[in-house]
Design a protein around this motif. Sequence first.
Motif, short mmCIF file in Angstrom:
data_model
loop_
_atom_site.label_atom_id
_atom_site.label_comp_id
_atom_site.label_asym_id
_atom_site.label_seq_id
_atom_site.Cartn_x
_atom_site.Cartn_y
_atom_site.Cartn_z
N HIS A 90 0.81 -1.22 0.00
CA HIS A 90 0.00 0.00 0.00
C HIS A 90 0.85 1.27 0.00
CE1 HIS A 90 1.18 -0.52 4.18
NE2 HIS A 90 0.87 0.75 4.39
N LEU A 91 2.14 1.15 0.16
CA LEU A 91 3.01 2.33 0.25
C LEU A 91 3.18 3.00 -1.10
CD1 LEU A 91 5.82 0.95 2.60
CD2 LEU A 91 3.79 2.29 3.24
N GLU A 92 3.66 4.23 -1.07
CA GLU A 92 4.02 4.95 -2.30
C GLU A 92 5.47 4.63 -2.66
OE1 GLU A 92 1.86 6.78 -3.98
OE2 GLU A 92 0.26 6.55 -2.49
N LEU A 93 5.81 4.79 -3.91
CA LEU A 93 7.19 4.55 -4.34
C LEU A 93 8.17 5.43 -3.56
CD1 LEU A 93 6.72 4.29 -8.21
CD2 LEU A 93 7.13 2.41 -6.61
N THR A 129 4.44 2.88 -11.68
CA THR A 129 3.85 4.03 -10.99
C THR A 129 3.32 3.67 -9.60
OG1 THR A 129 1.70 3.61 -12.01
CG2 THR A 129 3.20 5.11 -13.17
N THR A 130 3.24 2.38 -9.28
CA THR A 130 2.71 1.96 -7.97
C THR A 130 3.64 0.93 -7.35
OG1 THR A 130 1.40 0.11 -8.81
CG2 THR A 130 0.36 2.30 -8.82
N MET A 131 3.51 0.76 -6.04
CA MET A 131 4.28 -0.25 -5.34
C MET A 131 3.90 -1.65 -5.80
SD MET A 131 6.72 -0.59 -3.06
CE MET A 131 6.68 0.77 -1.90
N GLU A 132 2.60 -1.86 -6.10
CA GLU A 132 2.17 -3.18 -6.56
C GLU A 132 2.90 -3.57 -7.85
OE1 GLU A 132 0.20 -0.77 -5.57
OE2 GLU A 132 -1.50 -1.52 -4.40
N GLN A 133 3.05 -2.61 -8.76
CA GLN A 133 3.75 -2.90 -10.02
C GLN A 133 5.21 -3.22 -9.76
OE1 GLN A 133 2.79 0.82 -11.95
NE2 GLN A 133 1.27 -0.15 -13.29
N LEU A 134 5.81 -2.51 -8.82
CA LEU A 134 7.22 -2.74 -8.50
C LEU A 134 7.41 -4.13 -7.89
CD1 LEU A 134 10.08 -1.44 -8.32
CD2 LEU A 134 9.50 -0.81 -5.97
N LEU A 135 6.52 -4.49 -6.96
CA LEU A 135 6.65 -5.77 -6.27
C LEU A 135 6.33 -6.96 -7.18
CD1 LEU A 135 5.00 -4.80 -2.87
CD2 LEU A 135 7.43 -5.17 -3.30
N PHE A 169 15.21 -6.13 -4.64
CA PHE A 169 14.32 -7.29 -4.78
C PHE A 169 14.38 -8.15 -3.51
CE2 PHE A 169 13.75 -11.79 -5.76
CZ PHE A 169 12.51 -11.78 -6.36
N HIS A 170 15.57 -8.41 -3.02
CA HIS A 170 15.74 -9.25 -1.82
C HIS A 170 15.29 -8.53 -0.56
CE1 HIS A 170 17.68 -12.65 -3.73
NE2 HIS A 170 18.49 -11.83 -4.38
N TRP A 171 15.67 -7.27 -0.40
CA TRP A 171 15.30 -6.52 0.80
C TRP A 171 13.79 -6.49 1.01
CZ3 TRP A 171 18.78 -1.79 -0.68
CH2 TRP A 171 20.12 -2.10 -0.43
N LEU A 172 13.05 -6.22 -0.06
CA LEU A 172 11.61 -6.06 0.06
C LEU A 172 10.90 -7.36 0.39
CD1 LEU A 172 10.91 -3.55 -2.87
CD2 LEU A 172 11.16 -3.05 -0.43
N ARG A 173 11.61 -8.47 0.30
CA ARG A 173 11.03 -9.77 0.63
C ARG A 173 11.59 -10.34 1.94
NH1 ARG A 173 10.53 -8.42 -4.26
NH2 ARG A 173 8.82 -9.18 -5.56
N GLY A 174 12.35 -9.52 2.65
CA GLY A 174 12.79 -9.91 3.98
C GLY A 174 14.15 -10.55 4.06
N THR A 175 14.80 -10.79 2.91
CA THR A 175 16.16 -11.33 2.95
C THR A 175 17.14 -10.17 2.84
OG1 THR A 175 16.19 -11.70 0.56
CG2 THR A 175 15.43 -13.51 1.95
N ASP A 176 18.41 -10.50 2.74
CA ASP A 176 19.40 -9.42 2.58
C ASP A 176 20.30 -9.76 1.40
OD1 ASP A 176 21.94 -10.79 3.43
OD2 ASP A 176 20.81 -11.03 5.28
N SER A 177 21.11 -8.79 1.03
CA SER A 177 22.02 -8.99 -0.11
C SER A 177 23.47 -8.89 0.33
CB SER A 177 21.74 -7.93 -1.18
OG SER A 177 21.95 -6.63 -0.66
N GLY A 178 23.70 -9.06 1.63
CA GLY A 178 25.06 -9.02 2.12
C GLY A 178 25.42 -7.74 2.85
N ASP A 179 24.63 -6.68 2.66
CA ASP A 179 24.96 -5.43 3.36
C ASP A 179 23.77 -4.86 4.13
OD1 ASP A 179 23.34 -4.46 1.36
OD2 ASP A 179 24.93 -3.44 0.27
N ASP A 180 22.61 -5.54 4.06
CA ASP A 180 21.42 -5.14 4.82
C ASP A 180 21.03 -3.68 4.63
OD1 ASP A 180 20.69 -7.56 6.13
OD2 ASP A 180 22.50 -7.36 7.33
#
Length: 439
Positions: free
Chosen positions: A185-188, A208-214, A234-245
């Motif tokens: 529901h958040l804005e970009l 244009t929306t968070m839904e499209q981004l996700l 991509f990883h951060w928004l799903r709860g994982t990390d990419s090595g640098d959090d």
Amino acid sequence: MAFPTLPDRFGFLHIDLNSFFASVEQQLHPEYRNRPLAVVPTLGDTTCCIAASYEAKALGIKTGTQVGEAKKLCPEIILIAGNHDHYAEYSHNIAKAVERCCPVAHTPSIDEMVCQLIGREQEPPTARKISLAIKQAIKDDVGETLRCSIGMAPNRYLAKIASDMQKPDGLIGLLPSQLPRAIAHLELRDLPGVGAKTEIRLNAKGITTMEQLLALDRNGMHGLWDSVWGDRLFHWLRGTDSGDDGAPVPTDIQKSLGHSHVLGPDFRSAEGAWSVAHKLLHKAAMRLRMEKFYTSSMAVTIRYQLTREQAERMKSKKHFSGIKHTGWGMEAKFADCQDTLTLLEVLRGIWQHAPQGPDFARPFFVGVTLKNLIPESEHQETLFGDVDHRNELSVTMDKLNLKYGHTTLHFAGMLKAREAAPTRIAFTQIPVQYGVDYM
């Protein structure tokens, strides 16, 4: 792509102090509590609010609102010139209060702190108990007006997002099992690192929306940014990390340091701008020595206020205060040094190249930056050493200025600006105290 199931645990707490500068003023001045208040860099209608109390925010006054506009929205608003030393002191005291409950792992800015959770601390009930203890410790140890919003999440990036989702005095957790739907529901622009320019670029690519981004997979996110940032996000928004959090990529050494200042009306002349530039260099040179660096490059920036006619005739920009202006800058390189007198000679040489004439008669902003910093351990002395004893002079000046205040002993050129250009409020770093002053 198939995404691994992650345990519902929190790895980080992001603590965001609410309306920090305004809240400090209300703590220092009980008579200002529950009243609309704004902190400003200088007391003038053309400048902008750098912080607003929640009472002022309720009236539409926020960071960036021009003071003249704020007065229209709320004629009785209390305006206070910001005091950097107070905010730095309160930030340090709050960090101590947080440390009573959980170690502070990162300090992204003067009004933000991050705690990394380990072991059983990561269990949601325990993380929530720690967060509530932090809130109470700040209230008990520092002051009742100091409130914070805390975000709990599996990585730093999501914890930052969560801390912004409920203000003031919020406490929001984002668990892996709730992602990514909990942020759909958040804005970009709610995403850290997505500002106005990035949003325009994303919109141009059809997002244009968070839904499209996700809805994008990792390859789609990479292509959207055309860099590894897309993969990380991509990883951060799903709860994982990419090595640098979500932490900024560290550099080996600090690359530059400096100061800038928007000139008050009394200093918007060639003479006034020079005296302020002189003081900015005085502070930067002292910091250079305190932080044990040499420098081999100096950059100077000047912005000049324009009339409407000049702005129409010349290439111009609009400052956040509403002032139309044009700018000039120059960088000079020189042999490694750290003494004030040599740096002042460099500044004087650059200043002689500044534009002249009626279009450049009203400087309103000056910035001085020392670049190409070299650690003292890597500095090579010249064959003849310090023949003029310039370093010794600077060291002697530092001893007195550390003890009595950084403007106690200085060269005559900054005399007019001795009380001007106070230490700036730091948003992106915790200020360091040198002697009796924060810088």
